[in-house]
Design an enzyme around this catalytic site. Structure first.
Site, PDB file in Angstrom:
ATOM      1  N   LYS A 186       0.822  -1.212   0.000  1.00 34.67           N
ATOM      2  CA  LYS A 186       0.000   0.000   0.000  1.00 34.67           C
ATOM      3  C   LYS A 186       0.853   1.257   0.000  1.00 34.67           C
ATOM      4  O   LYS A 186       2.058   1.241   0.238  1.00 34.67           O
ATOM      5  CB  LYS A 186      -0.974  -0.033   1.180  1.00 34.67           C
ATOM      6  N   ARG A 228      -3.970  -9.934   4.782  1.00 37.65           N
ATOM      7  CA  ARG A 228      -4.339  -9.950   3.356  1.00 37.65           C
ATOM      8  C   ARG A 228      -3.137  -9.499   2.551  1.00 37.65           C
ATOM      9  O   ARG A 228      -2.586  -8.415   2.808  1.00 37.65           O
ATOM     10  CB  ARG A 228      -5.539  -9.028   3.150  1.00 37.65           C
TER      11      ARG A 228
END
Length: 271
Positions: free
Chosen positions: A201, A235
């Protein structure tokens, strides 16, 4: 939880698994690499043009049908219609990154046997939320997740089928996501397992000054830190590397036996 994006515009793989066979192959490879759950998405979280419900269903349901016999499948969606079709196709988890923005989602999950991931975010689906502001990001995220969990319970979803996700980078700046990571342990008392979605991210990239394809080391460091703070599901895009990192943590903590033991175990005097 492995990630398979059946979208042409996902932020990480840029459509590499948009084709059906590529998506299915990626899910099978993730299972072979050690993933316990494969999360299939048909619409990115990021702002963009609307995708018709029928198109989203056409993207995710065939993948669910192929993967559900061999691995637990999650579907990343904020639409009740897609969730219902996915569950009927064999999905066992619904991953709602909008935290029940559509209240009909809770009814769909409640009438099934599926688990739900409730994530924190602020904006309406696929819309921008520039310059998000929090007085105390951890306290506000925790309050949101606690309220959403109670609402889900009231809708008939049993507590053992609820997972909470603080939503790293979802309508948050890099400093917000770093603080959520640093203080993640404060969210472990909310009554549900914590999932963290950190992989590659922007908060990792901005912290390290690394482009999208060069964030694995930072993602693994963040994942290990979160597990030590109490996260129980991670995740991730890079399944094999993440599985190895987390199995090593489990071994150090005594949660997992070594795969084998040979080092300094030979009887004395034997070559």
């Amino acid at each position: 939880m492995a990630i398979v994006n059946r979208t042409p515009d996902s932020f990480y793989d840029r459509g590499a698994t948009f084709a059906l066979r590529a998506a299915v192959a990626a899910g099978i490879a993730a299972r072979e690499a050690g993933a316990d759950i494969v999360d299939v998405g048909g619409v990115p979280f990021a702002p963009g043009p609307p995708v018709p419900v029928a198109d989203e269903i056409a993207r995710v349901v065939p993948v669910v049908c192929e993967l559900a016999p061999v691995v637990a499948v999650s579907v990343d969606t904020f639409r009740p219609e897609v969730a219902r079709a996915a569950i009927e196709a064999g999905a066992s988890v619904i991953n709602d990154t909008t935290g029940f923005r559509d209240p009909g989602m809770a009814a769909v999950v409640a009438e099934s046997e599926a688990t739900v991931v409730i994530a924190h975010s602020l904006a309406a689906p696929r819309t921008e939320h520039p310059q998000p502001r929090y007085g105390d990001v951890v306290a506000e995220v925790g309050a949101f997740l606690a309220e959403r969990r109670e609402w889900a319970l009231g809708c008939g979803i049993p507590p053992e089928r609820i997972i909470l996700d603080p939503g790293h980078d979802l309508n948050k700046t890099t400093r917000h996501s770093l603080e959520l990571t640093r203080r993640l342990g404060e969210l472990t008392g909310l009554g549900a397992p914590l999932l963290v979605a950190l992989s590659n991210k922007d908060f990792v990239g901005e912290t390290l000054d690394r482009d999208r394809g060069d964030r694995l080391a930072g993602s693994l460091a963040a994942a290990v830190f979160c597990v030590l703070q109490g996260a129980r599901i991670v995740r991730a895009h890079n399944v094999r590397e993440t599985v190895d990192a987390l199995r090593m943590v489990e071994g150090i903590l005594g949660w997992r036996d070594p795969a084998f033991e040979r080092h300094n175990t030979r009887p004395e005097g034997n070559a």
